[in-house]
Design an enzyme around this catalytic site. Structure first.
Site, PDB file in Angstrom:
ATOM      1  N   HIS A  53       0.764  -1.098  -0.061  1.00 55.08           N
ATOM      2  CA  HIS A  53      -0.161  -0.003  -0.189  1.00 55.08           C
ATOM      3  C   HIS A  53       0.950   1.302  -0.056  1.00 55.08           C
ATOM      4  O   HIS A  53       2.143   0.963   0.179  1.00 55.08           O
ATOM      5  CB  HIS A  53      -0.903  -0.022   1.171  1.00 55.08           C
ATOM      6  CG  HIS A  53      -0.254   0.092   2.383  1.00 55.08           C
ATOM      7  ND1 HIS A  53       0.358  -0.969   3.082  1.00 55.08           N
ATOM      8  CD2 HIS A  53      -0.458   1.193   3.490  1.00 55.08           C
ATOM      9  CE1 HIS A  53       0.802  -0.570   4.355  1.00 55.08           C
ATOM     10  NE2 HIS A  53       0.300   0.570   4.514  1.00 55.08           N
ATOM     11  N   HIS A  55       1.641   3.821   1.829  1.00 52.94           N
ATOM     12  CA  HIS A  55       2.152   4.826   3.138  1.00 52.94           C
ATOM     13  C   HIS A  55       3.418   4.812   2.819  1.00 52.94           C
ATOM     14  O   HIS A  55       4.125   3.800   2.527  1.00 52.94           O
ATOM     15  CB  HIS A  55       1.541   4.156   4.524  1.00 52.94           C
ATOM     16  CG  HIS A  55       0.248   4.373   4.671  1.00 52.94           C
ATOM     17  ND1 HIS A  55      -0.718   3.538   5.670  1.00 52.94           N
ATOM     18  CD2 HIS A  55      -0.853   5.244   4.158  1.00 52.94           C
ATOM     19  CE1 HIS A  55      -2.075   4.105   5.701  1.00 52.94           C
ATOM     20  NE2 HIS A  55      -2.013   5.105   4.763  1.00 52.94           N
ATOM     21  N   ASP A  57       5.868   4.803   4.862  1.00 52.83           N
ATOM     22  CA  ASP A  57       6.713   3.852   5.667  1.00 52.83           C
ATOM     23  C   ASP A  57       7.042   2.337   5.005  1.00 52.83           C
ATOM     24  O   ASP A  57       7.617   1.714   5.580  1.00 52.83           O
ATOM     25  CB  ASP A  57       6.564   3.845   7.119  1.00 52.83           C
ATOM     26  CG  ASP A  57       5.174   3.230   7.348  1.00 52.83           C
ATOM     27  OD1 ASP A  57       4.200   3.660   6.583  1.00 52.83           O
ATOM     28  OD2 ASP A  57       4.956   2.523   8.354  1.00 52.83           O
ATOM     29  N   HIS A  58       6.155   2.541   3.805  1.00 53.95           N
ATOM     30  CA  HIS A  58       6.051   1.176   3.194  1.00 53.95           C
ATOM     31  C   HIS A  58       6.652   1.574   1.686  1.00 53.95           C
ATOM     32  O   HIS A  58       7.148   0.404   1.114  1.00 53.95           O
ATOM     33  CB  HIS A  58       4.768   0.851   3.059  1.00 53.95           C
ATOM     34  CG  HIS A  58       4.136   0.040   4.285  1.00 53.95           C
ATOM     35  ND1 HIS A  58       4.085  -1.138   4.464  1.00 53.95           N
ATOM     36  CD2 HIS A  58       3.704   0.771   5.371  1.00 53.95           C
ATOM     37  CE1 HIS A  58       3.603  -1.323   5.724  1.00 53.95           C
ATOM     38  NE2 HIS A  58       3.521  -0.169   6.269  1.00 53.95           N
ATOM     39  N   HIS A 111      -7.519  -1.018   5.434  1.00 55.41           N
ATOM     40  CA  HIS A 111      -6.490  -0.110   6.025  1.00 55.41           C
ATOM     41  C   HIS A 111      -6.388   1.026   5.095  1.00 55.41           C
ATOM     42  O   HIS A 111      -6.275   2.407   5.534  1.00 55.41           O
ATOM     43  CB  HIS A 111      -5.048  -0.717   6.408  1.00 55.41           C
ATOM     44  CG  HIS A 111      -3.980   0.069   6.581  1.00 55.41           C
ATOM     45  ND1 HIS A 111      -4.191   0.602   8.007  1.00 55.41           N
ATOM     46  CD2 HIS A 111      -2.981   0.373   6.197  1.00 55.41           C
ATOM     47  CE1 HIS A 111      -2.804   1.322   8.257  1.00 55.41           C
ATOM     48  NE2 HIS A 111      -2.257   1.221   7.034  1.00 55.41           N
ATOM     49  N   ASP A 128      -0.179  -3.835   6.357  1.00 54.38           N
ATOM     50  CA  ASP A 128      -0.722  -3.151   7.737  1.00 54.38           C
ATOM     51  C   ASP A 128      -2.269  -3.787   7.684  1.00 54.38           C
ATOM     52  O   ASP A 128      -3.008  -3.191   8.633  1.00 54.38           O
ATOM     53  CB  ASP A 128      -0.949  -1.742   7.563  1.00 54.38           C
ATOM     54  CG  ASP A 128       0.562  -1.203   7.899  1.00 54.38           C
ATOM     55  OD1 ASP A 128       1.679  -2.016   8.171  1.00 54.38           O
ATOM     56  OD2 ASP A 128       0.735  -0.066   7.978  1.00 54.38           O
ATOM     57  N   HIS A 166       4.625  -4.613  11.170  1.00 55.71           N
ATOM     58  CA  HIS A 166       5.110  -3.749  12.331  1.00 55.71           C
ATOM     59  C   HIS A 166       5.048  -4.802  13.482  1.00 55.71           C
ATOM     60  O   HIS A 166       4.647  -5.596  13.739  1.00 55.71           O
ATOM     61  CB  HIS A 166       4.103  -2.661  12.328  1.00 55.71           C
ATOM     62  CG  HIS A 166       3.963  -1.508  11.590  1.00 55.71           C
ATOM     63  ND1 HIS A 166       4.731  -0.416  11.835  1.00 55.71           N
ATOM     64  CD2 HIS A 166       3.115  -1.310  10.575  1.00 55.71           C
ATOM     65  CE1 HIS A 166       4.499   0.610  10.859  1.00 55.71           C
ATOM     66  NE2 HIS A 166       3.665  -0.294  10.070  1.00 55.71           N
TER      67      HIS A 166
END
Length: 259
Positions: A53, A55, A57-58, A111, A128, A166
């Site tokens: 996805h 975001h 941090d990905h 998410h 996530d 995570h």
């Protein structure tokens, strides 16, 4: 044999590498530096990147890794992910030659609206959507969508290794224990996680079997979770509403530093 390497990044992310000892695929590389350092340390060649996805941090390290290694980037059809070379959706197959890995793409909205996962070779990369003893927050999707996504994952083979993005297991277990305080499998998982984290080791990967036994978000139809819902004003037959109440409860929960 496929090997799994969780690469720590930021406060609690794992940027997964799956490799055969020579060739590797990176999953959700939110930062390039720790991935590149691990590739160098293990003497691995990066051959592909998978994204679940949008975001940051990905995806934050995708551009740099692609520039350095000139590899294919598989990602959902979402304009917020700019570096994809292959857009994939549920029902597609990602067939990698090196490392030898055939992955089925699964649509996992909840998410985010375009979230996907990758399943194959006994492994699930779920971003996530699913965490050990928990699930992701609903930023763009609905409770019904997220519950349907989790139902899909719960139906995967029980031995499937669950590679979450995570290290949330400790706080998730603390919340799960408030929902099912008499769950013996959960108590055993809590003891295991305490030992792993005290030793500064990852609590992941989990397995689908372990999540079915301990994760309240995969156990919404269990009598103890139904009873929890009724205590919170949710009728026994209101499955989606019970899931939504569980997620709201987790949003407001603050885990103890220790038990």
């Amino acid at each position: 044999m496929l090997r799994l390497e969780p690469v720590p990044a930021f406060d609690d992310n794992y940027l997964w590498l799956a490799h055969d000892g020579t060739h590797a695929v990176a999953v959700d590389p939110g930062a390039a530096e720790p991935v590149a350092a691990t590739l160098q340390r293990l003497n691995l060649r990066l051959c592909a990147i998978l994204v679940t996805h949008h975001h940051d941090d990905h995806i934050g390290g995708v551009s740099a890794l692609r520039a350095a290694c000139d590899v294919a980037v598989y990602a959902p059809d979402d304009a917020r992910i700019a570096d994809a070379t292959h857009r994939v959706r549920g029902g597609d197959v990602v067939d990698l030659a090196r490392p030898s890995l055939r992955l089925n793409v699964i649509d996992l909205p909840g998410h985010t609206r375009s979230h996907i996962g990758y399943h194959g070779g006994g492994v699930l990369f779920c971003g996530d959507t699913l965490f050990s003893a928990g699930c992701g927050r609903l930023f763009e999707g609905t409770p019904a969508q997220m519950l349907a996504s989790l139902d899909t994952l719960a139906a995967l083979p029980p031995e499937t290794a669950v590679c979450c993005a995570h290290e949330y297991t400790w706080s998730n277990c603390a919340y799960a224990a408030t929902v099912e305080p008499d769950n013996a499998r959960l108590a055993a998982r809590i003891a295991e996680v305490r030992d792993l984290r005290d030793a500064r080791r990852p609590s992941l990967p989990s397995t689908i079997a372990q999540e079915r036994a301990t994760n309240p978000f995969l156990r919404v139809d269990e009598p103890a979770v139904i009873a929890w819902g009724e205590r919170h004003g949710v009728p026994a037959r209101a499955r989606v509403e019970r899931f939504a109440a569980l997620r709201r409860g987790k949003d407001q929960f603050r885990a103890p530093a220790t038990w």
